[in-house]
Design a protein around this motif. Structure first.
Motif, PDB file in Angstrom:
ATOM      1  N   ASN A   1      33.473  35.689  59.066  1.00 17.18           N
ATOM      2  CA  ASN A   1      33.417  34.242  59.268  1.00 17.18           C
ATOM      3  C   ASN A   1      34.011  33.505  58.066  1.00 17.18           C
ATOM      4  O   ASN A   1      33.553  33.657  56.934  1.00 17.18           O
ATOM      5  CB  ASN A   1      31.972  33.789  59.477  1.00 17.18           C
ATOM      6  CG  ASN A   1      31.358  34.414  60.722  1.00 17.18           C
ATOM      7  OD1 ASN A   1      32.056  34.643  61.711  1.00 17.18           O
ATOM      8  ND2 ASN A   1      30.071  34.714  60.658  1.00 17.18           N
ATOM      9  N   VAL A   2      34.993  32.654  58.350  1.00 16.53           N
ATOM     10  CA  VAL A   2      35.709  31.994  57.255  1.00 16.53           C
ATOM     11  C   VAL A   2      34.834  30.958  56.540  1.00 16.53           C
ATOM     12  O   VAL A   2      35.110  30.593  55.401  1.00 16.53           O
ATOM     13  CB  VAL A   2      37.049  31.395  57.748  1.00 16.53           C
ATOM     14  CG1 VAL A   2      37.836  30.751  56.617  1.00 16.53           C
ATOM     15  CG2 VAL A   2      37.915  32.495  58.382  1.00 16.53           C
ATOM     16  N   HIS A   3      33.728  30.515  57.166  1.00 19.50           N
ATOM     17  CA  HIS A   3      32.858  29.573  56.435  1.00 19.50           C
ATOM     18  C   HIS A   3      32.182  30.232  55.236  1.00 19.50           C
ATOM     19  O   HIS A   3      31.632  29.532  54.393  1.00 19.50           O
ATOM     20  CB  HIS A   3      31.833  28.895  57.358  1.00 19.50           C
ATOM     21  CG  HIS A   3      30.675  29.747  57.784  1.00 19.50           C
ATOM     22  ND1 HIS A   3      29.513  29.212  58.294  1.00 19.50           N
ATOM     23  CD2 HIS A   3      30.493  31.096  57.795  1.00 19.50           C
ATOM     24  CE1 HIS A   3      28.667  30.188  58.596  1.00 19.50           C
ATOM     25  NE2 HIS A   3      29.231  31.328  58.309  1.00 19.50           N
ATOM     26  N   GLY A   4      32.260  31.552  55.150  1.00 18.12           N
ATOM     27  CA  GLY A   4      31.766  32.246  53.957  1.00 18.12           C
ATOM     28  C   GLY A   4      32.855  32.455  52.904  1.00 18.12           C
ATOM     29  O   GLY A   4      32.630  33.165  51.923  1.00 18.12           O
ATOM     30  N   MET A   5      34.024  31.822  53.089  1.00 15.25           N
ATOM     31  CA  MET A   5      35.166  32.072  52.186  1.00 15.25           C
ATOM     32  C   MET A   5      35.813  30.846  51.528  1.00 15.25           C
ATOM     33  O   MET A   5      36.733  31.036  50.715  1.00 15.25           O
ATOM     34  CB  MET A   5      36.284  32.788  52.970  1.00 15.25           C
ATOM     35  CG  MET A   5      35.854  33.979  53.787  1.00 15.25           C
ATOM     36  SD  MET A   5      37.299  34.777  54.574  1.00 15.25           S
ATOM     37  CE  MET A   5      36.466  35.773  55.820  1.00 15.25           C
ATOM     38  N   PRO A   6      35.441  29.608  51.853  1.00 15.30           N
ATOM     39  CA  PRO A   6      36.286  28.492  51.423  1.00 15.30           C
ATOM     40  C   PRO A   6      36.487  28.366  49.914  1.00 15.30           C
ATOM     41  O   PRO A   6      37.588  28.021  49.467  1.00 15.30           O
ATOM     42  CB  PRO A   6      35.575  27.249  51.983  1.00 15.30           C
ATOM     43  CG  PRO A   6      34.187  27.691  52.288  1.00 15.30           C
ATOM     44  CD  PRO A   6      34.307  29.129  52.672  1.00 15.30           C
ATOM     45  N   LEU A   7      35.463  28.656  49.138  1.00 13.64           N
ATOM     46  CA  LEU A   7      35.629  28.503  47.689  1.00 13.64           C
ATOM     47  C   LEU A   7      36.580  29.576  47.158  1.00 13.64           C
ATOM     48  O   LEU A   7      37.436  29.297  46.309  1.00 13.64           O
ATOM     49  CB  LEU A   7      34.250  28.569  47.013  1.00 13.64           C
ATOM     50  CG  LEU A   7      34.134  28.032  45.600  1.00 13.64           C
ATOM     51  CD1 LEU A   7      34.797  26.683  45.420  1.00 13.64           C
ATOM     52  CD2 LEU A   7      32.652  27.955  45.205  1.00 13.64           C
ATOM     53  N   ALA A   8      36.480  30.777  47.703  1.00 19.08           N
ATOM     54  CA  ALA A   8      37.400  31.851  47.310  1.00 19.08           C
ATOM     55  C   ALA A   8      38.839  31.485  47.687  1.00 19.08           C
ATOM     56  O   ALA A   8      39.781  31.730  46.929  1.00 19.08           O
ATOM     57  CB  ALA A   8      37.000  33.159  47.990  1.00 19.08           C
ATOM     58  N   ALA A   9      38.995  30.891  48.854  1.00 19.33           N
ATOM     59  CA  ALA A   9      40.333  30.518  49.318  1.00 19.33           C
ATOM     60  C   ALA A   9      40.945  29.475  48.391  1.00 19.33           C
ATOM     61  O   ALA A   9      42.076  29.626  47.917  1.00 19.33           O
ATOM     62  CB  ALA A   9      40.252  29.978  50.742  1.00 19.33           C
ATOM     63  N   ALA A  10      40.180  28.428  48.122  1.00 16.83           N
ATOM     64  CA  ALA A  10      40.716  27.338  47.302  1.00 16.83           C
ATOM     65  C   ALA A  10      41.051  27.817  45.890  1.00 16.83           C
ATOM     66  O   ALA A  10      41.965  27.294  45.246  1.00 16.83           O
ATOM     67  CB  ALA A  10      39.722  26.187  47.252  1.00 16.83           C
ATOM     68  N   LEU A  11      40.313  28.832  45.416  1.00 20.38           N
ATOM     69  CA  LEU A  11      40.580  29.370  44.076  1.00 20.38           C
ATOM     70  C   LEU A  11      41.655  30.460  44.089  1.00 20.38           C
ATOM     71  O   LEU A  11      42.024  30.995  43.055  1.00 20.38           O
ATOM     72  CB  LEU A  11      39.283  29.924  43.475  1.00 20.38           C
ATOM     73  CG  LEU A  11      38.242  28.869  43.080  1.00 20.38           C
ATOM     74  CD1 LEU A  11      36.869  29.492  42.879  1.00 20.38           C
ATOM     75  CD2 LEU A  11      38.675  28.126  41.808  1.00 20.38           C
ATOM     76  N   GLY A  12      42.132  30.804  45.281  1.00 21.51           N
ATOM     77  CA  GLY A  12      43.213  31.777  45.382  1.00 21.51           C
ATOM     78  C   GLY A  12      42.802  33.213  45.090  1.00 21.51           C
ATOM     79  O   GLY A  12      43.577  33.996  44.532  1.00 21.51           O
ATOM     80  N   LEU A  13      41.581  33.590  45.481  1.00 22.30           N
ATOM     81  CA  LEU A  13      41.126  34.961  45.224  1.00 22.30           C
ATOM     82  C   LEU A  13      41.675  35.930  46.279  1.00 22.30           C
ATOM     83  O   LEU A  13      41.919  35.561  47.424  1.00 22.30           O
ATOM     84  CB  LEU A  13      39.595  35.030  45.234  1.00 22.30           C
ATOM     85  CG  LEU A  13      38.835  34.067  44.314  1.00 22.30           C
ATOM     86  CD1 LEU A  13      37.344  34.415  44.295  1.00 22.30           C
ATOM     87  CD2 LEU A  13      39.382  34.102  42.901  1.00 22.30           C
TER      88      LEU A  13
END
Ligand SMILES: NC(=[NH2+])NCCC[C@H](N)C(=O)O
Ligand SMILES: [Mn+2]
Ligand SMILES: [Mn+2]
Length: 301
Positions: free
Chosen positions: A140-152
């Motif tokens: 589920n991508v709602h568990g990823m937004p901070l990682a995405a924005a930080l480019g992890l």
């Protein structure tokens, strides 16, 4: 006078349970415009982004390149458009207030907020939302937004997902109580300011939130505040898809939002994860409107 521009993003691509796509309607119906008005700001409602229904889409359209991340293509499409709305709102001198939808929309908010500026972020959430397609336990991508924005991990260099002006030193997570193993490692490795519920028990919500806002706001143009309603205890906010016991109380939540206002660095904000199908008499949506009002300066006297 501050103008707040409401932007609805009625998605539920990023969550396991259906229903958060009704969040923007429930939050508006819960009295958002009146609450913000009583905080003394001007309110403009930009309506909702057009979001195709999940049933009409293939969750695995991007697989295997997307790894284990469901509806990543749809999420990217919504987030691109949301980023443009958020960026345009800031250019016009107003403050964007996003309404989710699931927390994956924060990718668009952060990209838009950090497009032409250096920004910090405060994440009020039971969860860290620092998973990536390779670490997610759920897809589920709602568990990823901070990682995405930080480019992890897989998000490195992704044009739609990474927020260029968001620096890791300016990220603070508040209220953590459900963190996956891989997320614990990311928090330790990258040294994020992270406050668990134990920290709040020990130090109090005032101290913790003041420190989080100061960390996020140090040396940047402004702070994005992401408020996941599952940050609160499920007794106060039952209408969320991923409730976790032991969250902040009604009073603590209001106090924290008052500190957001007092810090005087709020650049953009979002209210996410309200699920009206799981709510009782719209109380979680109403609570979201009240908390937004506190963050924008509403006081009793
Ligand atoms: N925004 C949220 N409610 N996130 C919940 C995430 C739960 C879990 N950590 C996952 O990756 O699936
Ligand atoms: Mn959460
Ligand atoms: Mn979240």
């Amino acid at each position: 006078m501050t103008t707040v521009r409401i932007i609805g993003a009625p998605t539920d691509y990023g969550a396991n349970r259906r229903g958060v796509d009704m969040g923007p309607s429930a939050i508006r119906y819960g009295g958002l415009a009146d609450q913000l008005g009583s905080a003394g700001v001007d309110v403009v409602d930009a309506g909702d982004l057009a979001v195709p229904r999940a049933e009409e889409r293939d969750p695995d359209a991007d697989a295997p390149s997307a790894g284990n991340a469901k509806f990543l293509r749809e999420t990217a499409d919504v987030c691109r458009r949301l980023a443009d709305e958020v960026g345009g709102t800031l250019t016009d001198g107003a403050v964007p207030l996003g309404l989710g939808g699931d927390h994956s929309i924060a990718i668009g908010s952060l990209v838009g907020s950090a497009r032409d500026a250096d920004v910090g972020a405060v994440w009020f959430d039971a969860h860290a939302d620092l998973n990536t397609p390779s670490t997610t336990p759920s897809g589920n991508v709602h568990g990823m937004p901070l990682a995405a924005a930080l480019g992890l991990d897989e998000f490195a260099g992704s044009e739609w997902a990474t927020a260029p002006g968001l620096s890791p030193e300016n990220v603070a997570l508040v209220g953590l109580r459900s963190v996956d193993e891989a997320e614990v490692e990311v928090i330790r490795d990258r040294g994020f300011a992270a406050y668990t519920m134990s920290d709040i028990d020990e130090r109090g919500i005032t101290d913790v939130t003041e420190e989080a806002m100061a960390t996020a706001g140090a040396g940047v143009d402004g702070v994005h505040v992401s408020l996941d309603l599952d940050w609160l205890d499920p007794k106060e906010a039952p209408g969320v898809g991923t409730p976790v016991r032991g969250g902040v109380t009604y009073r603590e939540a209001h106090r924290a939002m008052e500190i957001v206002d007092e810090a005087d660095s709020l650049r953009s904000m979002e209210l996410v994860e309200v699920n009206p199908t799981l709510d009782q008499h719209n109380e979680t949506a109403e609570l979201a409107t009240e908390l937004a009002a506190s963050a924008f300066g509403k006081r009793v006297l």
